[in-house]
Design a protein around this motif. Structure first.
Motif, PDB file in Angstrom:
ATOM      1  N   LEU A   1      75.668  49.409  40.125  1.00 45.19           N
ATOM      2  CA  LEU A   1      76.129  48.308  41.039  1.00 45.19           C
ATOM      3  C   LEU A   1      74.716  47.541  41.577  1.00 45.19           C
ATOM      4  N   VAL A   2      73.870  48.269  42.001  1.00 41.43           N
ATOM      5  CA  VAL A   2      72.322  47.935  42.550  1.00 41.43           C
ATOM      6  C   VAL A   2      71.657  47.189  41.314  1.00 41.43           C
ATOM      7  N   TRP A   3      71.837  47.993  40.155  1.00 40.97           N
ATOM      8  CA  TRP A   3      70.938  47.023  38.953  1.00 40.97           C
ATOM      9  C   TRP A   3      71.602  45.694  38.713  1.00 40.97           C
ATOM     10  N   THR A   4      72.934  45.626  38.596  1.00 42.04           N
ATOM     11  CA  THR A   4      73.435  44.397  38.134  1.00 42.04           C
ATOM     12  C   THR A   4      73.365  43.528  39.223  1.00 42.04           C
ATOM     13  N   TYR A   5      73.318  43.593  40.539  1.00 47.80           N
ATOM     14  CA  TYR A   5      73.214  42.876  41.763  1.00 47.80           C
ATOM     15  C   TYR A   5      71.654  42.337  42.184  1.00 47.80           C
TER      16      TYR A   5
ATOM     17  N   GLY B   1      74.601  44.180  48.546  1.00 47.48           N
ATOM     18  CA  GLY B   1      74.504  45.180  47.310  1.00 47.48           C
ATOM     19  C   GLY B   1      74.627  46.551  47.970  1.00 47.48           C
ATOM     20  N   ILE B   2      73.438  46.870  48.895  1.00 48.53           N
ATOM     21  CA  ILE B   2      73.185  48.250  49.560  1.00 48.53           C
ATOM     22  C   ILE B   2      74.465  48.447  50.403  1.00 48.53           C
ATOM     23  N   VAL B   3      75.178  47.645  50.941  1.00 47.84           N
ATOM     24  CA  VAL B   3      75.986  47.962  51.938  1.00 47.84           C
ATOM     25  C   VAL B   3      77.192  48.378  51.197  1.00 47.84           C
ATOM     26  N   THR B   4      77.558  47.458  50.036  1.00 49.08           N
ATOM     27  CA  THR B   4      78.556  47.747  49.290  1.00 49.08           C
ATOM     28  C   THR B   4      78.546  49.487  48.540  1.00 49.08           C
ATOM     29  N   VAL B   5      77.272  49.904  48.213  1.00 43.57           N
ATOM     30  CA  VAL B   5      77.037  51.044  47.542  1.00 43.57           C
ATOM     31  C   VAL B   5      77.068  51.899  48.587  1.00 43.57           C
TER      32      VAL B   5
ATOM     33  N   TYR C   1      66.769  48.920  41.577  1.00 42.35           N
ATOM     34  CA  TYR C   1      65.911  47.753  41.639  1.00 42.35           C
ATOM     35  C   TYR C   1      64.683  48.039  40.578  1.00 42.35           C
ATOM     36  N   GLY C   2      64.497  49.041  40.212  1.00 38.91           N
ATOM     37  CA  GLY C   2      63.454  49.249  39.350  1.00 38.91           C
ATOM     38  C   GLY C   2      63.569  48.855  37.980  1.00 38.91           C
ATOM     39  N   LEU C   3      64.904  49.535  37.423  1.00 37.10           N
ATOM     40  CA  LEU C   3      65.448  48.923  36.421  1.00 37.10           C
ATOM     41  C   LEU C   3      65.976  47.572  36.159  1.00 37.10           C
TER      42      LEU C   3
ATOM     43  N   GLU D   1      70.400  39.529  39.784  1.00 40.20           N
ATOM     44  CA  GLU D   1      70.971  38.265  40.151  1.00 40.20           C
ATOM     45  C   GLU D   1      70.558  37.708  41.443  1.00 40.20           C
ATOM     46  N   ALA D   2      70.092  38.637  42.306  1.00 41.69           N
ATOM     47  CA  ALA D   2      70.103  38.454  43.865  1.00 41.69           C
ATOM     48  C   ALA D   2      68.717  38.258  44.096  1.00 41.69           C
ATOM     49  N   ILE D   3      67.814  38.812  43.239  1.00 39.45           N
ATOM     50  CA  ILE D   3      66.442  38.627  43.521  1.00 39.45           C
ATOM     51  C   ILE D   3      65.622  37.846  42.615  1.00 39.45           C
ATOM     52  N   PRO D   4      65.264  36.542  42.828  1.00 39.79           N
ATOM     53  CA  PRO D   4      64.649  35.803  41.636  1.00 39.79           C
ATOM     54  C   PRO D   4      63.256  36.284  41.331  1.00 39.79           C
ATOM     55  N   THR D   5      63.148  36.380  40.036  1.00 42.13           N
ATOM     56  CA  THR D   5      61.899  36.760  39.388  1.00 42.13           C
ATOM     57  C   THR D   5      60.579  35.945  40.020  1.00 42.13           C
ATOM     58  N   GLU D   6      60.746  34.413  40.233  1.00 43.65           N
ATOM     59  CA  GLU D   6      59.726  33.650  40.880  1.00 43.65           C
ATOM     60  C   GLU D   6      59.325  34.045  42.110  1.00 43.65           C
TER      61      GLU D   6
END
Length: 311
Positions: A185-189, A224-228, A124-126, A192-197
């Motif tokens: 995986l979390v980085w890429t997810y 994404g967390i469940v997948t990881v 998430y930070g990255l 796209e999943a969290i809008p910057t707005e």
């Protein structure tokens, strides 16, 4: 007759054209239908290839030791000894199987859970923050994914032996906390999943970074967390080579190493009649993984952020 003839002559080319277009459409559909049939056959073959070992395991777990070598492998024996085999497996050598099961749960809860937590926070930070050296971190993560875990097992053993961590649970837990693939995986997810707005709106409302992460981002990252988490659980549960070289005390063995030891005792010179216990133990080993998949699959939902931001 003179008036009707031109009408029939006018209809005939139209009918011929429609038949021609229909035949050409069927010709165009034939390759797709053929590809569909081929893909269906391939999927059926892969399904059978995947199910047959499981069926063999379930069927042979119901047999006694003599029946394993005197009956057909994919069919049941004369009796049904599943429950007796389970009882013998759980009580063999003073219930060492239950000890191995508890060790495996410890490694999964601490190792896989910690790996998921670290991968979530770091990914998430990255994904949502810019800082110097971000591209270098990305290159390091990709490089770590390309390195197989078995290649790092011996160097990790030498390093842990220097600090006296071998033959302890930490020798299995600490390497399990590092999951480059989960981080990526979390980085890429998260990208796209969290809008910057949405994050900017939360900051404008006075929410801090921690509150934004736990109240907004964490919910959007749930699939994404469940997948990881599932990847980490399966990797830790099936981990064999690392605990094999790190642990020498059977009291700290996970199920994989313990069942491997039983299998070595059941086959070869001076074999012990415990091959039915090995098969039953293998069946009991996969049950928690199946339960984990059935329980966590409901969290696999896409589009959780739909409608959260006005366009």
């Amino acid at each position: 007759m003179v008036a009707i003839a031109p009408e029939r002559e006018g209809r005939t080319p139209a009918r011929r054209a429609s038949r021609a277009s229909g035949s050409s459409g069927a010709a165009r559909r034939n390759p797709r239908q053929r590809r569909s049939i081929v893909l269906t056959i391939v999927m059926v073959i892969f399904t059978i290839y995947s199910i047959v070992p499981l069926v063999w395991l379930i069927v042979n777990a119901t047999k006694t030791q003599p029946e394993l070598f005197s009956s057909f492998g994919l069919w049941f024996g004369n009796g049904f000894s599943l429950f007796q085999n389970i009882a013998d497996t759980l009580t063999y050598r003073n219930g060492i199987f239950l000890q191995w099961f508890g060790n495996t749960l410890l490694y999964v809860v601490v190792g896989a859970g910690g790996a998921t937590l670290l991968a979530t926070v770091a990914g998430y930070g990255l994904a949502k923050y810019n800082f110097p050296g971000k591209r270098a971190v990305f290159a390091i993560v990709l490089g770590a994914i390309a390195v197989p875990g078995t290649a790092l097992a011996v160097p990790t053993f030498l390093m842990f032996s220097q600090v006296g961590l071998t033959n302890t649970p930490w020798a299995v837990i600490l390497p399990s906390l590092v999951s480059p693939f989960g981080l990526y995986l979390v980085w890429t997810y998260a990208s796209e999943a969290i809008p910057t707005e949405l994050l900017e709106a939360a900051r404008m409302d006075g929410a801090g970074e921690f509150r934004t992460f736990f109240t907004i981002s964490l919910r959007l990252l749930a699939p994404g967390i469940v997948t990881v988490l599932l990847f980490a659980i399966v990797a830790t549960w099936n981990n064999y080579f690392l605990p094999l070289i790190m642990l020498s005390d059977p009291q700290w063995y996970p199920l994989t190493v313990g069942l491997g030891q039983w299998s070595a005792q059941a086959i070869g010179v001076g074999a012990q009649p415990i091959y039915n216990l090995v098969i039953t133990g293998s069946l009991l080993t996969i049950v928690p993984i199946v339960i984990a998949f059935l329980f966590l699959q409901r969290f696999w939902q896409s589009g959780l952020s739909a409608g959260s931001v006005k366009q």
